[in-house]
Design an enzyme around this catalytic site. Structure first.
Site, mmCIF file in Angstrom:
data_model
loop_
_atom_site.group_PDB
_atom_site.id
_atom_site.type_symbol
_atom_site.label_atom_id
_atom_site.label_comp_id
_atom_site.label_asym_id
_atom_site.label_seq_id
_atom_site.Cartn_x
_atom_site.Cartn_y
_atom_site.Cartn_z
ATOM 1 N N HIS A 97 47.748 27.618 38.259
ATOM 2 C CA HIS A 97 47.500 26.364 38.974
ATOM 3 C C HIS A 97 46.580 25.501 38.129
ATOM 4 O O HIS A 97 45.577 25.991 37.589
ATOM 5 C CB HIS A 97 46.842 26.623 40.324
ATOM 6 C CG HIS A 97 46.287 25.380 40.958
ATOM 7 N ND1 HIS A 97 47.072 24.292 41.275
ATOM 8 C CD2 HIS A 97 45.021 25.045 41.318
ATOM 9 C CE1 HIS A 97 46.312 23.344 41.808
ATOM 10 N NE2 HIS A 97 45.061 23.779 41.834
ATOM 11 N N TYR A 118 67.438 18.515 30.847
ATOM 12 C CA TYR A 118 68.033 19.821 31.141
ATOM 13 C C TYR A 118 66.994 20.922 31.329
ATOM 14 O O TYR A 118 67.256 21.931 31.990
ATOM 15 C CB TYR A 118 69.045 20.218 30.060
ATOM 16 C CG TYR A 118 68.443 20.602 28.732
ATOM 17 C CD1 TYR A 118 67.975 21.904 28.500
ATOM 18 C CD2 TYR A 118 68.358 19.686 27.694
ATOM 19 C CE1 TYR A 118 67.420 22.265 27.288
ATOM 20 C CE2 TYR A 118 67.807 20.040 26.472
ATOM 21 C CZ TYR A 118 67.343 21.322 26.269
ATOM 22 O OH TYR A 118 66.793 21.667 25.063
#
Length: 219
Positions: A97, A118
């Site tokens: 995080h 992509y």
């Protein structure tokens, strides 16, 4: 080769110290957790990365009393979503995080990242969702993060930051860096016009290739 607990503890410290230089965090606002057998190893609260040692890493039993911990320092104030994610996602072994600039910019705008590249497939689907907002460290925030991570390996957190998951700490860190790169590219593309989105078929094709190629970049 399976890493020992001390190796995992040292890997967490090293990853924390690397987060800022990798451009995925500022200061000590990030936190990291890793599955170690039947417990979670997690960074301690309010500890400067340069002062952190493996012995300072807190541990929390996955099958024990909720919120129980041991160690010289209490776990991160964000322990709830780290603990809840690792308990709910046996396919994942690490949670990173942080508050990277471009991910957090999109999170402040509460914009998910659509299929503009992509590499979005490396996070498990057509987009990276943005969770709803809740105060840091709360059970509500953990619930919202779990919802945004359904069938995904990363999410943005409204007005907060991001979460990246990994089958190992190395893969979680790799995804965190890739997520910030895509967030930056998306933000910049918005300044020059309307980004062109990839189709579901194109993302599915990329996702299929990642199953035997793409994620090896993190190993």
């Amino acid at each position: 080769m399976q890493q020992s607990e001390m190796q995992l503890r040292q890997a967490i410290v090293t990853a924390c110290q690397n987060m800022n230089s990798l451009g995925i965090n500022q200061g000590t606002s990030g936190n990291i957790s890793v599955r170690c057998g039947d417990k979670v190893l997690i960074t301690p609260s309010a500890t400067p990365y340069e002062d952190m040692t493996p012995e300072m890493i807190a541990e929390m039993p996955l099958d024990g009393e909720y919120g129980a911990w041991s160690g010289p320092l209490k776990p991160s104030t964000e322990w709830r979503f780290h603990y809840d994610i690792l308990r709910a996602r046996p396919d994942m072994s690490a949670v990173v995080h942080a508050h990277p600039t471009y991910c957090t910019t999109l999170a402040i705008a509460r914009r998910p990242i659509p299929p503009v590249h992509y590499m979005i497939a490396s996070f498990g689907g057509m987009d990276v969702r943005c969770s709803g907002y809740a105060t840091f460290g709360t059970a509500e925030l953990s619930t919202l993060a779990l919802e945004a991570l359904q069938d995904r390996t990363a999410c943005l957190m409204a007005n907060h930051g991001m979460i990246a998951l990994g089958e190992s700490l190395e893969k979680a860190m790799w995804r965190a860096v890739e997520l910030e790169a895509i967030a930056r590219q998306y933000c910049l593309s918005l300044t020059i016009g309307e980004p062109v989105m990839l189709s579901e078929a194109e993302i599915d094709e990329a996702l299929a290739k990642f199953s035997d190629y793409g994620l090896k970049a993190a190993e």
